[in-house]
Design a protein around this motif. Structure first.
Motif, mmCIF file in Angstrom:
data_model
loop_
_atom_site.group_PDB
_atom_site.id
_atom_site.type_symbol
_atom_site.label_atom_id
_atom_site.label_comp_id
_atom_site.label_asym_id
_atom_site.label_seq_id
_atom_site.Cartn_x
_atom_site.Cartn_y
_atom_site.Cartn_z
ATOM 1 N N LEU A 13 0.839 -1.199 0.000
ATOM 2 C CA LEU A 13 0.000 0.000 0.000
ATOM 3 C C LEU A 13 0.873 1.247 0.000
ATOM 4 N N MET A 14 1.974 1.189 0.765
ATOM 5 C CA MET A 14 2.906 2.318 0.745
ATOM 6 C C MET A 14 3.484 2.516 -0.660
ATOM 7 N N LEU A 15 3.801 1.417 -1.341
ATOM 8 C CA LEU A 15 4.274 1.530 -2.722
ATOM 9 C C LEU A 15 3.196 2.109 -3.622
ATOM 10 N N GLY A 16 1.941 1.703 -3.371
ATOM 11 C CA GLY A 16 0.843 2.274 -4.142
ATOM 12 C C GLY A 16 0.741 3.774 -3.934
ATOM 13 N N PHE A 17 0.886 4.211 -2.668
ATOM 14 C CA PHE A 17 0.869 5.647 -2.378
ATOM 15 C C PHE A 17 2.074 6.354 -2.988
ATOM 16 N N VAL A 18 3.216 5.640 -3.061
ATOM 17 C CA VAL A 18 4.401 6.212 -3.699
ATOM 18 C C VAL A 18 4.109 6.530 -5.163
ATOM 19 N N PHE A 19 3.527 5.556 -5.878
ATOM 20 C CA PHE A 19 3.202 5.801 -7.281
ATOM 21 C C PHE A 19 2.156 6.896 -7.423
ATOM 22 N N GLN A 20 1.237 6.962 -6.459
ATOM 23 C CA GLN A 20 0.226 8.009 -6.499
ATOM 24 C C GLN A 20 0.857 9.384 -6.316
ATOM 25 N N SER A 21 1.719 9.526 -5.314
ATOM 26 C CA SER A 21 2.325 10.831 -5.057
ATOM 27 C C SER A 21 3.275 11.252 -6.174
ATOM 28 N N LEU A 22 4.013 10.291 -6.726
ATOM 29 C CA LEU A 22 4.919 10.630 -7.819
ATOM 30 C C LEU A 22 4.149 11.095 -9.054
ATOM 31 N N ALA A 23 2.995 10.495 -9.309
ATOM 32 C CA ALA A 23 2.193 10.899 -10.463
ATOM 33 C C ALA A 23 1.726 12.345 -10.319
ATOM 34 N N VAL A 24 1.483 12.784 -9.067
ATOM 35 C CA VAL A 24 1.018 14.150 -8.818
ATOM 36 C C VAL A 24 2.190 15.125 -8.729
ATOM 37 N N ARG A 25 3.258 14.744 -8.015
ATOM 38 C CA ARG A 25 4.399 15.645 -7.821
ATOM 39 C C ARG A 25 5.225 15.806 -9.091
ATOM 40 N N LYS A 26 5.277 14.771 -9.917
ATOM 41 C CA LYS A 26 6.080 14.801 -11.139
ATOM 42 C C LYS A 26 5.210 14.464 -12.357
ATOM 43 N N ALA B 70 7.141 7.225 1.845
ATOM 44 C CA ALA B 70 8.273 6.822 1.014
ATOM 45 C C ALA B 70 9.322 6.086 1.844
ATOM 46 N N ALA B 71 9.568 6.548 3.071
ATOM 47 C CA ALA B 71 10.556 5.894 3.928
ATOM 48 C C ALA B 71 10.120 4.461 4.252
ATOM 49 N N ILE B 72 8.845 4.277 4.560
ATOM 50 C CA ILE B 72 8.342 2.931 4.842
ATOM 51 C C ILE B 72 8.469 2.045 3.603
ATOM 52 N N ALA B 73 8.164 2.603 2.429
ATOM 53 C CA ALA B 73 8.268 1.841 1.187
ATOM 54 C C ALA B 73 9.712 1.416 0.914
ATOM 55 N N VAL B 74 10.664 2.294 1.207
ATOM 56 C CA VAL B 74 12.081 1.956 1.010
ATOM 57 C C VAL B 74 12.484 0.821 1.947
ATOM 58 N N VAL B 75 12.110 0.925 3.214
ATOM 59 C CA VAL B 75 12.443 -0.128 4.183
ATOM 60 C C VAL B 75 11.814 -1.451 3.753
ATOM 61 N N TYR B 76 10.569 -1.399 3.311
ATOM 62 C CA TYR B 76 9.876 -2.621 2.898
ATOM 63 C C TYR B 76 10.561 -3.283 1.702
ATOM 64 N N THR B 77 10.935 -2.513 0.685
ATOM 65 C CA THR B 77 11.575 -3.109 -0.487
ATOM 66 C C THR B 77 12.960 -3.660 -0.146
#
Length: 485
Positions: A62-75, A411-418
């Protein structure tokens, strides 16, 4: 930034709605993996471990999903997120590794699909064996080239077919859930709770959960599906919405399918079921028709997922070539917007992997785990890029501080998870990934030469040296028998 393909994406009729993008995400994730969950989980853990595994995997993904969501908006200017986020954040060669790793993961997953299809049909055609016989490979080869011709008709047509298939393949899984709940035996379920971690010599609960991590990654592959097709979205926000909606739907489905199976058969029996184990569980509950019903659903499901993954794999190669990070011939597209040469190369690689299946033992599980391991490269780099822009405040001008803080934590949680997933995968699959990435770097070198550019910077040389060392170690391990397929 990738240049848009004016033949395919500049008109409103060629855009995809939130529903269509969500169908791409669900269609990408709900493939063969869900049909293997009861056996794969029971071979590692019991009910408690399964619940913990889904909580960990669900939260991490889910954190990765939010990562892709935020990147789509920020970039919003960055198209084809899986590839371009790694390139923008960490350099051209890491971007290439992300693109090539994602592409190779998709191809390995598609190979897994066809092996599972033919092994599922073994009761009807015994000569198919476990999907690793000459006849099985010949039939699978005919299938992949048939899909190649279908997709060459046009991306939009193929995406429309995928939406129909996504709806159709959910029916057998929903029937399984309803029947399994009705047939659930409370005493059997209770006996399966610990999975043996409380017994002398049994694996610890942590080891049990760790053993499920690669299969959870495999079944969640496709969460990036809407991001890969960002250039077809009507609005950039639609990419994030589709990613999260698709994820939450399949998380509920995956968790339910794996956990209720513990109420049908003892763990020891679940762990030895032939795949697709969802069919075997339903057969135990209602009789032989259950296995046939699920087998039919699996074939429909897998064919739909194969279509979606073929589209995404070709799209990544195409975007990297448009950015001139892969040879120019991969940037060729038809009048209907199909990345023809990228699709052809993908199909040829799947064909090669099908030939390898003839000489591999345990090819089904190996392809599943290799697919998951390869996907960790682009996931980790995308999460790392999201963390980087949050730390540097890149793209957050004028926004409240709480938004940046929230996305920084995500993003920090997603990095730790991967990173945890890479550790859980173990060294064997990392070495196999290097065996594929090292020769694949030739494509990168050719592209750099086409641009008369420097092949590697100093950091690039260091990364490449690590990849080569890993590849050599993997080849030596294969030659000496220290590791095997």
């Amino acid at each position: 930034m990738s240049q848009r393909d004016t033949a395919a994406t500049d008109t409103p009729s060629d855009t995809l709605s939130v529903a269509a993008l969500t169908a791409m995400v669900v269609g990408s994730m709900v493939g063969a993996g869900v049909f293997t969950l009861p056996q794969r989980f029971a071979s590692q853990t019991g009910v408690l471990g399964a619940v913990i595994a889904w909580v960990v995997a669900g939260a991490g993904m889910l954190m990765l999903g939010f990562v892709f969501q935020s990147l789509a908006v920020r970039k919003p200017q960055l198209d084809n997120g899986v590839y371009v986020y790694a390139k923008t954040g960490f350099g051209v060669y890491p971007g290439f590794l992300s693109a090539f790793g994602y592409w190779a993961s998709s191809c390995a997953g598609n190979t897994f699909y066809w092996v599972l299809i033919t092994s599922t049909l073994k009761p009807l055609v015994p000569a198919f064996g476990d999907g690793d016989t000459l006849l099985a490979v010949a039939v699978s080869s005919a299938g992949i080239w048939g899909f190649y011709l279908l997709i060459m008709r046009g991306v939009k047509e193929a995406a429309g077919i995928n939406a129909v298939v996504t709806a159709a393949k959910m029916i057998p899984l929903l029937v399984f859930v309803v029947v399994a709940i009705v047939a659930l035996k409370p005493d059997v379920f209770v006996e399966n709770i610990t999975g043996g971690y409380d017994e002398v010599g049994g694996d610890s609960l942590f080891d049990q959960v760790q053993g499920t991590m690669l299969v959870t990654v495999f079944v969640f592959l496709g969460i990036e599906g809407a991001s890969v097709y960002s250039r077809y979205a009507r609005k950039r926000e639609d990419v994030g919405r589709a990613t999260v909606l698709g994820f939450l739907s399949v998380l509920a489905l995956f968790g339910t399918v794996s956990i209720i199976s513990y109420g049908i058969l003892p763990k020891a029996e679940l762990a030895t079921l032939r795949q697709p184990s969802v069919g075997s569980v339903l057969e135990a509950a209602v009789g032989p028709w259950g296995a046939w019903f699920i087998s039919a659903g699996l074939i429909v499901s897998v064919l739909g997922a194969f279509l979606a993954w073929s589209l995404m794999a070709a799209e990544v190669l195409f975007a990297a070539a448009k950015d001139r990070d892969l040879p120019a011939f991969l940037a060729k597209s038809t009048a209907k917007g199909v990345p023809s040469n990228a699709l052809l190369l993908s199909t040829l690689f799947i064909q090669l992997l099908l030939v390898v299946v003839l000489f591999a033992s345990g090819a089904l599980d190996f392809m599943l785990d290799l697919t998951a391991a390869l996907s960790l490269i682009p996931f980790a780099l995308a999460a790392g890029y999201a963390l980087k822009i949050a730390v540097t405040r890149d793209g957050y001008a004028g926004l409240p501080g709480r938004i940046r803080t929230r996305e920084l934590v995500v993003a920090a949680i997603a990095v730790v998870y991967t990173l945890f997933l890479i550790w859980a995968a173990g060294p064997v699959f990392l070495l196999f990934a290097c065996i594929l990435l090292a020769p694949g770097t030739l494509l990168y070198a050719f592209a750099r030469r086409e641009q008369n550019g420097r092949v590697f910077t100093t950091p690039g040389w260091i990364v490449f040296a690590l990849v080569v060392v890993g590849a050599l170690a993997g080849l030596v391990g294969l030659a000496t028998g220290a590791i095997s397929i």
